[in-house]
Enzyme design. Structure first.
Site, PDB file in Angstrom:
ATOM      1  N   LYS A   1      33.739  51.112  42.239  1.00  0.00           N
ATOM      2  CA  LYS A   1      33.407  49.407  41.743  1.00  0.00           C
ATOM      3  C   LYS A   1      34.818  48.666  41.814  1.00  0.00           C
ATOM      4  O   LYS A   1      34.833  47.583  42.447  1.00  0.00           O
ATOM      5  CB  LYS A   1      32.756  49.460  40.329  1.00  0.00           C
ATOM      6  N   ASN A   2      35.809  49.498  41.158  1.00  0.00           N
ATOM      7  CA  ASN A   2      36.955  48.842  40.785  1.00  0.00           C
ATOM      8  C   ASN A   2      37.900  48.363  42.404  1.00  0.00           C
ATOM      9  O   ASN A   2      38.886  47.874  42.299  1.00  0.00           O
ATOM     10  CB  ASN A   2      38.004  49.440  39.957  1.00  0.00           C
TER      11      ASN A   2
ATOM     12  N   ARG B   1      34.759  40.084  35.037  1.00  0.00           N
ATOM     13  CA  ARG B   1      36.329  39.910  34.852  1.00  0.00           C
ATOM     14  C   ARG B   1      36.844  40.114  36.252  1.00  0.00           C
ATOM     15  O   ARG B   1      38.015  39.281  36.065  1.00  0.00           O
ATOM     16  CB  ARG B   1      36.843  41.011  33.700  1.00  0.00           C
TER      17      ARG B   1
ATOM     18  N   ASP C   1      33.518  42.541  30.562  1.00  0.00           N
ATOM     19  CA  ASP C   1      33.241  43.486  29.438  1.00  0.00           C
ATOM     20  C   ASP C   1      34.015  42.550  28.200  1.00  0.00           C
ATOM     21  O   ASP C   1      35.032  42.197  28.244  1.00  0.00           O
ATOM     22  CB  ASP C   1      33.799  44.744  29.528  1.00  0.00           C
TER      23      ASP C   1
ATOM     24  N   ASP D   1      38.900  53.717  30.530  1.00  0.00           N
ATOM     25  CA  ASP D   1      37.575  53.716  30.905  1.00  0.00           C
ATOM     26  C   ASP D   1      36.710  55.014  30.352  1.00  0.00           C
ATOM     27  O   ASP D   1      35.429  55.162  30.315  1.00  0.00           O
ATOM     28  CB  ASP D   1      37.199  53.534  32.509  1.00  0.00           C
TER      29      ASP D   1
HETATM   30  C1  UD1 Z   1      41.259  46.977  35.204  1.00  0.00           C
HETATM   31  C2  UD1 Z   1      39.784  47.634  35.524  1.00  0.00           C
HETATM   32  C3  UD1 Z   1      39.043  48.129  34.340  1.00  0.00           C
HETATM   33  C4  UD1 Z   1      39.925  49.111  33.571  1.00  0.00           C
HETATM   34  C5  UD1 Z   1      41.394  48.428  33.308  1.00  0.00           C
HETATM   35  C6  UD1 Z   1      42.308  49.611  33.011  1.00  0.00           C
HETATM   36  C7  UD1 Z   1      39.034  46.144  37.068  1.00  0.00           C
HETATM   37  C8  UD1 Z   1      37.865  45.165  37.680  1.00  0.00           C
HETATM   38  N1  UD1 Z   1      38.967  46.480  35.928  1.00  0.00           N
HETATM   39  O1  UD1 Z   1      40.875  45.669  34.338  1.00  0.00           O
HETATM   40  O2  UD1 Z   1      37.845  48.901  34.468  1.00  0.00           O
HETATM   41  O3  UD1 Z   1      39.475  49.136  32.126  1.00  0.00           O
HETATM   42  O4  UD1 Z   1      41.917  47.993  34.539  1.00  0.00           O
HETATM   43  O5  UD1 Z   1      42.469  50.591  33.717  1.00  0.00           O
HETATM   44  O6  UD1 Z   1      39.878  46.748  38.127  1.00  0.00           O
HETATM   45  N2  UD1 Z   1      47.239  42.220  30.259  1.00  0.00           N
HETATM   46  C9  UD1 Z   1      47.991  41.416  29.537  1.00  0.00           C
HETATM   47  N3  UD1 Z   1      48.131  40.324  30.224  1.00  0.00           N
HETATM   48  C10 UD1 Z   1      47.747  40.104  31.449  1.00  0.00           C
HETATM   49  C11 UD1 Z   1      47.002  41.192  31.973  1.00  0.00           C
HETATM   50  C12 UD1 Z   1      46.711  42.389  31.242  1.00  0.00           C
HETATM   51  O7  UD1 Z   1      48.567  41.621  28.395  1.00  0.00           O
HETATM   52  O8  UD1 Z   1      47.878  39.069  32.117  1.00  0.00           O
HETATM   53  C13 UD1 Z   1      46.884  43.507  29.294  1.00  0.00           C
HETATM   54  C14 UD1 Z   1      45.260  43.680  28.842  1.00  0.00           C
HETATM   55  O9  UD1 Z   1      45.163  42.761  27.847  1.00  0.00           O
HETATM   56  C15 UD1 Z   1      45.208  45.260  28.475  1.00  0.00           C
HETATM   57  C16 UD1 Z   1      46.212  45.931  29.632  1.00  0.00           C
HETATM   58  O10 UD1 Z   1      47.045  44.956  29.920  1.00  0.00           O
HETATM   59  O11 UD1 Z   1      45.655  45.350  27.316  1.00  0.00           O
HETATM   60  C17 UD1 Z   1      45.506  46.473  30.724  1.00  0.00           C
HETATM   61  O12 UD1 Z   1      44.803  45.403  31.483  1.00  0.00           O
HETATM   62  P1  UD1 Z   1      44.690  45.361  33.028  1.00  0.00           P
HETATM   63  O13 UD1 Z   1      45.227  46.588  33.750  1.00  0.00           O
HETATM   64  O14 UD1 Z   1      44.955  43.853  33.550  1.00  0.00           O
HETATM   65  O15 UD1 Z   1      43.298  45.462  33.003  1.00  0.00           O
HETATM   66  P2  UD1 Z   1      42.213  44.951  34.187  1.00  0.00           P
HETATM   67  O16 UD1 Z   1      42.921  44.644  35.414  1.00  0.00           O
HETATM   68  O17 UD1 Z   1      41.564  43.837  33.517  1.00  0.00           O
END
Ligand code: UD1
Length: 429
Positions: free
Chosen positions: A22-23, A92, A116, A305
């Site tokens: 999916k990701n 998201r 989520d 995850d």
């Molecule tokens: C992606 C995955 C999700 C997985 C996550 C971590 C997809 C669609 N989703 O989510 O399934 O659980 O990676 O492996 O690929 N953060 C900030 N600022 C930002 C961006 C992120 O502080 O601008 C923080 C988030 O709040 C969180 C951490 O970074 O605490 C990880 O987030 P991130 O790696 O961005 O997760 P996603 O890309 O949203």
């Protein structure tokens, strides 16, 4: 709303085939925006999130066809640049259209993301990186509005290796003027997969999959064909379910090299794990799993995850385990549902102490997100009685044929819309 009714007690046995990630698929679909013409992405899981991404891309003028596990995306014309709230609110990952829309059309309006309900999930790393590449970005009426007459290369060090921020910057950087270097980039296998697709479209990307990615921008890209990488989280879900149910499951199409630390943890729990890169994985568990401690971290650490999935498994382990969640605050909210099933788990800040019990007991529960939903089903497989899992649409967002795959491994699961009376576990013995 669909519910699953899961009869606990049996062990999982047999073979199951993992779908595309999916990701990965979601980002590959968004990448098709970058090239005029018809790109083909295979191994796309038949799940709701991919259908929503298809709808979102169609909203921008991309002609999208989802046929089985193939997405055909014709981005000859990109006429729209606004990602509306009703679609973004459902996934998201839709934030990853920001970079490619900006690179292709010079502007993007993306509703602030939903998906989520896990922690705050901010987007400032995406915004700051795009600003360094010359974009102006503002927040307006619940939308991120980004504009750039042209993007230029930049040196960007991420405060944190965010997966989708890395992807957005990569997707913008491939069409920027000059070289973009992303330091402290996320290293997830899905990022290397995205880079492979971009390279086949004519992009110049080096180092994806490591913490420094260098991108030499090109003037234009051409459409390409690509197969999404197999879903490591799905593979790990079946592996943990095999351990929890003391079963013996072969997971075809899995890439053990993407699950290294996770599989080592399953071995610590007492599982026999046979890794075979070309053919997948076999996970066999004799007797009650042993307790273990784990922490979630960006890749190659144990994925956040997996946290709910491992907790469900450890709820029936011999001994006390400690889980530490380092990636998302608020990812323990589902523990109340496991407690309703008799799990002895105490969350404490970003730690959870899990005192294993031999069996859980069925209770009506609610899936709060994709992975916690899967975890509740694993818990239901080792619970006495029939567990009713509500809000199954969350599971359907992320897993193709979830219950059919489990049924093929011997699980007793049915899907239905009406509540059933949960029998007294004592009567089922
Ligand atoms: C992606 C995955 C999700 C997985 C996550 C971590 C997809 C669609 N989703 O989510 O399934 O659980 O990676 O492996 O690929 N953060 C900030 N600022 C930002 C961006 C992120 O502080 O601008 C923080 C988030 O709040 C969180 C951490 O970074 O605490 C990880 O987030 P991130 O790696 O961005 O997760 P996603 O890309 O949203």
């Amino acid at each position: 709303m669909d519910r699953l009714y899961v009869t606990g007690g049996g062990r999982l046995e047999g073979s199951v085939r993992v779908s595309g990630a999916k990701n990965s698929a979601l980002k590959l679909m968004a990448a098709a925006l970058l090239a005029p013409g018809r790109s083909v992405i295979r191994n796309v899981p038949r799940i709701r999130d991919c259908a929503v991404m298809a709808e979102l891309l169609a909203h921008f003028g991309v002609a999208v066809e989802l046929r089985g596990d193939t997405a055909v995306l014709d981005a000859t014309e990109v006429t729209g640049f606004e990602a509306p709230h009703d679609l973004v609110g459902q996934i998201r990952a839709s934030i990853v259209v920001l970079g490619p829309l900006l690179a292709r059309t010079g502007r993007a309006r993306v509703s602030l993301p939903g998906g989520d309900e896990i922690g705050a999930r901010p987007v400032e790393l995406h915004v700051r990186g795009l600003e360094r590449m010359g974009a102006s970005v503002r927040s307006e009426h619940g939308f991120l509005v980004a504009e750039a007459s042209s993007l230029h290369g930049a040196s960007i060090t991420l405060d944190y290796p965010s997966v989708t921020a890395t992807e957005n910057l990569l997707l913008a950087g491939v069409l920027a003027r000059g070289t973009t270097v992303i330091d402290n980039a996320a290293r997830e296998p899905e990022i290397a997969d995205l880079a492979d697709f971009l390279v086949s479209m004519g992009a110049q990307v080096h180092g994806a999959g490591s913490s420094t990615i260098a991108i030499d921008g090109v003037d234009d890209l051409r459409p390409a064909d690509h197969d999404a990488v197999p879903d490591r989280i799905e593979a790990g879900t079946w592996a943990a379910a095999a351990v929890a149910t003391q079963g013996d499951v072969t997971i075809e199409n899995a890439r053990p090299e993407h699950l290294d630390l996770f599989l080592t943890k399953l071995e610590d729990a007492g599982a026999e794990v046979i890794r075979s890169s070309g053919e997948g994985l076999r996970v066999r568990q004799h007797g009650q799993p042993r307790a273990l401690d784990f922490v979630t971290l960006p890749y190659p650490g144990i994925a956040t995850d997996f946290q709910p999935i491992l907790l469900a498994m450890l709820a029936v382990a011999d001994g006390t385990s400690i889980a530490t969640e380092n990636v998302f605050e608020g990812r323990f909210t589902y523990i109340g549902e496991l407690q309703r099933m008799g799990a002895d788990i105490s969350p404490e800040g970003h730690h959870a102490v899990i005192r294993g019990v031999p069996r859980l007991s069925a209770a009506p529960v609610r899936a709060p997100d994709i992975r916690a939903g899967a975890a509740l089903v694993i818990a239901a497989l080792v619970a006495d009685g029939i567990t009713e899992v509500a809000d199954v649409y969350h599971i359907d967002r992320g897993y193709e044929d979830f219950e059919h795959k489990l049924v093929s491994l011997g699980a007793e699961i049915r899907r239905g819309g009406d509540p059933v009376v949960i029998p007294d576990p004592a009567e089922l013995r």
